[in-house]
Design a protein around this motif. Structure first.
Motif, PDB file in Angstrom:
ATOM      1  N   ALA A 186      29.088 -40.325  -1.956  1.00  0.00           N
ATOM      2  CA  ALA A 186      28.030 -40.499  -1.283  1.00  0.00           C
ATOM      3  C   ALA A 186      28.048 -39.514  -0.256  1.00  0.00           C
ATOM      4  O   ALA A 186      28.637 -39.702   1.004  1.00  0.00           O
ATOM      5  CB  ALA A 186      27.825 -41.706  -1.380  1.00  0.00           C
ATOM      6  N   LEU A 187      27.489 -39.877   0.522  1.00  0.00           N
ATOM      7  CA  LEU A 187      26.621 -39.607   1.931  1.00  0.00           C
ATOM      8  C   LEU A 187      25.822 -40.548   2.769  1.00  0.00           C
ATOM      9  O   LEU A 187      24.911 -40.825   2.048  1.00  0.00           O
ATOM     10  CB  LEU A 187      25.920 -37.798   2.413  1.00  0.00           C
ATOM     11  N   HIS A 188      26.087 -40.908   4.043  1.00  0.00           N
ATOM     12  CA  HIS A 188      25.158 -41.391   4.409  1.00  0.00           C
ATOM     13  C   HIS A 188      24.612 -40.795   5.644  1.00  0.00           C
ATOM     14  O   HIS A 188      24.961 -40.137   6.245  1.00  0.00           O
ATOM     15  CB  HIS A 188      25.955 -42.235   5.202  1.00  0.00           C
ATOM     16  N   TRP A 189      23.365 -41.051   5.967  1.00  0.00           N
ATOM     17  CA  TRP A 189      22.289 -41.463   6.860  1.00  0.00           C
ATOM     18  C   TRP A 189      22.313 -42.203   7.578  1.00  0.00           C
ATOM     19  O   TRP A 189      21.624 -43.336   7.289  1.00  0.00           O
ATOM     20  CB  TRP A 189      21.040 -40.621   6.791  1.00  0.00           C
ATOM     21  N   LEU A 190      22.453 -42.165   9.641  1.00  0.00           N
ATOM     22  CA  LEU A 190      22.197 -43.151   9.894  1.00  0.00           C
ATOM     23  C   LEU A 190      21.215 -42.778  10.918  1.00  0.00           C
ATOM     24  O   LEU A 190      21.228 -41.378  11.342  1.00  0.00           O
ATOM     25  CB  LEU A 190      23.708 -43.464  10.511  1.00  0.00           C
ATOM     26  N   GLN A 191      20.326 -43.963  11.629  1.00  0.00           N
ATOM     27  CA  GLN A 191      19.811 -43.641  12.827  1.00  0.00           C
ATOM     28  C   GLN A 191      20.043 -45.013  14.297  1.00  0.00           C
ATOM     29  O   GLN A 191      20.737 -46.067  13.866  1.00  0.00           O
ATOM     30  CB  GLN A 191      18.640 -44.358  12.725  1.00  0.00           C
ATOM     31  N   GLN A 192      20.186 -43.760  15.263  1.00  0.00           N
ATOM     32  CA  GLN A 192      20.748 -44.555  16.344  1.00  0.00           C
ATOM     33  C   GLN A 192      20.197 -44.772  17.277  1.00  0.00           C
ATOM     34  O   GLN A 192      19.105 -43.401  18.514  1.00  0.00           O
ATOM     35  CB  GLN A 192      22.178 -44.116  16.948  1.00  0.00           C
ATOM     36  N   HIS A 193      19.715 -46.032  17.819  1.00  0.00           N
ATOM     37  CA  HIS A 193      18.537 -46.118  18.643  1.00  0.00           C
ATOM     38  C   HIS A 193      18.874 -45.706  20.329  1.00  0.00           C
ATOM     39  O   HIS A 193      19.778 -45.832  20.293  1.00  0.00           O
ATOM     40  CB  HIS A 193      18.080 -47.397  18.263  1.00  0.00           C
ATOM     41  N   PRO A 194      18.027 -45.849  21.590  1.00  0.00           N
ATOM     42  CA  PRO A 194      18.136 -45.048  22.256  1.00  0.00           C
ATOM     43  C   PRO A 194      19.140 -46.464  23.084  1.00  0.00           C
ATOM     44  O   PRO A 194      19.898 -45.998  24.030  1.00  0.00           O
ATOM     45  CB  PRO A 194      16.443 -45.428  22.831  1.00  0.00           C
ATOM     46  N   GLY A 195      18.848 -47.378  22.127  1.00  0.00           N
ATOM     47  CA  GLY A 195      19.589 -48.260  22.763  1.00  0.00           C
ATOM     48  C   GLY A 195      20.677 -48.887  21.860  1.00  0.00           C
ATOM     49  O   GLY A 195      21.603 -49.154  22.897  1.00  0.00           O
TER      50      GLY A 195
END
Lengths: 112, 113
Positions: free
Chosen positions: A31-40
């Motif tokens: 499986a592959l993950h996509w993550l989002q890191q916010h400016p904070g």
């Protein structure tokens, strides 16, 4: 041991544009993950996928297992989509889902 | 659920001091992961637990780093003695396993002077 390459490193878009971020890896995965890191700094899991395509709102993730490649698409981009998007894969085939190797991330900036 | 809770949010300490980072996973999650993020190396796995048992600590950089999970609702990452190169953001994450997504805490930003 898996290796992960993301492109582009930086991406600037105008509001409303269609965005594509690419991720390639070297070893077969479960499986592959996509993550989002916010400016904070906070990190949110967007997708975890092992085949085909997944969609959530304006975000679409696809994966081609044979080519060891995944893409993250954002339709009708908005300034609030500005963040760093990170691709991650298991360190070894069959490895624990959290025993991950992470891409360097794609910093997306969407201008109004 | 409140999500994964990490404390403190920020820690500034002097070289040589002991640092303890804390994590409360989401209730019911069987897996707990500690990651470190730096500008140079990005995100890296340090150690992970399954049902409170350490499974893989190969990412722990040195003997100065240790992690424990005394029960299902609490884990610590300790650095003793701390060094300036340990400055980073440390994330804790938990999951149900079996293909479920990771849930990250807000991270602890550690600065060692």
């Amino acid at each position: 041991k898996n290796e992960v390459e993301q492109s582009p490193q930086n991406l600037t878009a105008q509001e409303g544009e269609f965005i594509t971020i690419n991720c390639s890896y070297s070893v077969g995965i479960s499986a592959l993950h996509w993550l989002q890191q916010h400016p904070g700094g906070g990190i949110v899991s967007l997708f975890m996928l092992s085949s085909g395509k997944k969609k959530h709102g304006r975000l679409i993730a696809t994966i081609n297992i044979q080519e060891k490649h995944s893409s993250l698409h954002i339709t009708a981009s908005h300034p609030r989509d500005s963040a760093v998007y990170i691709c991650a894969v298991p360190m070894n085939y069959g490895g624990s889902q959290g025993n991950l190797i992470f891409g360097k991330g794609t910093k997306l900036s969407v201008k109004p | 659920d409140a999500g994964v809770i990490q404390s403190p949010r920020h820690e500034v300490t002097e070289m040589g001091q002991e640092v303890t980072l804390r994590c409360k996973p989401i209730s019911g999650h069987d897996y707990l992961f500690w990651y470190r993020q730096t500008m140079m190396r990005g995100l890296e796995l340090l150690i992970y637990f399954n049902n409170n048992v350490p499974i893989d600590d190969s990412g722990m950089p040195e003997d100065r780093f240790s992690a424990k999970m005394p029960n299902a609702s609490f884990s610590t990452l300790k650095i003793q003695p701390s060094e300036p190169r340990d400055s980073a953001v440390y994330f804790c994450a938990s999951s149900l396993g079996g293909g479920s997504p990771l849930h990250f805490g807000n991270g602890t930003r550690l600065t060692v002077t």
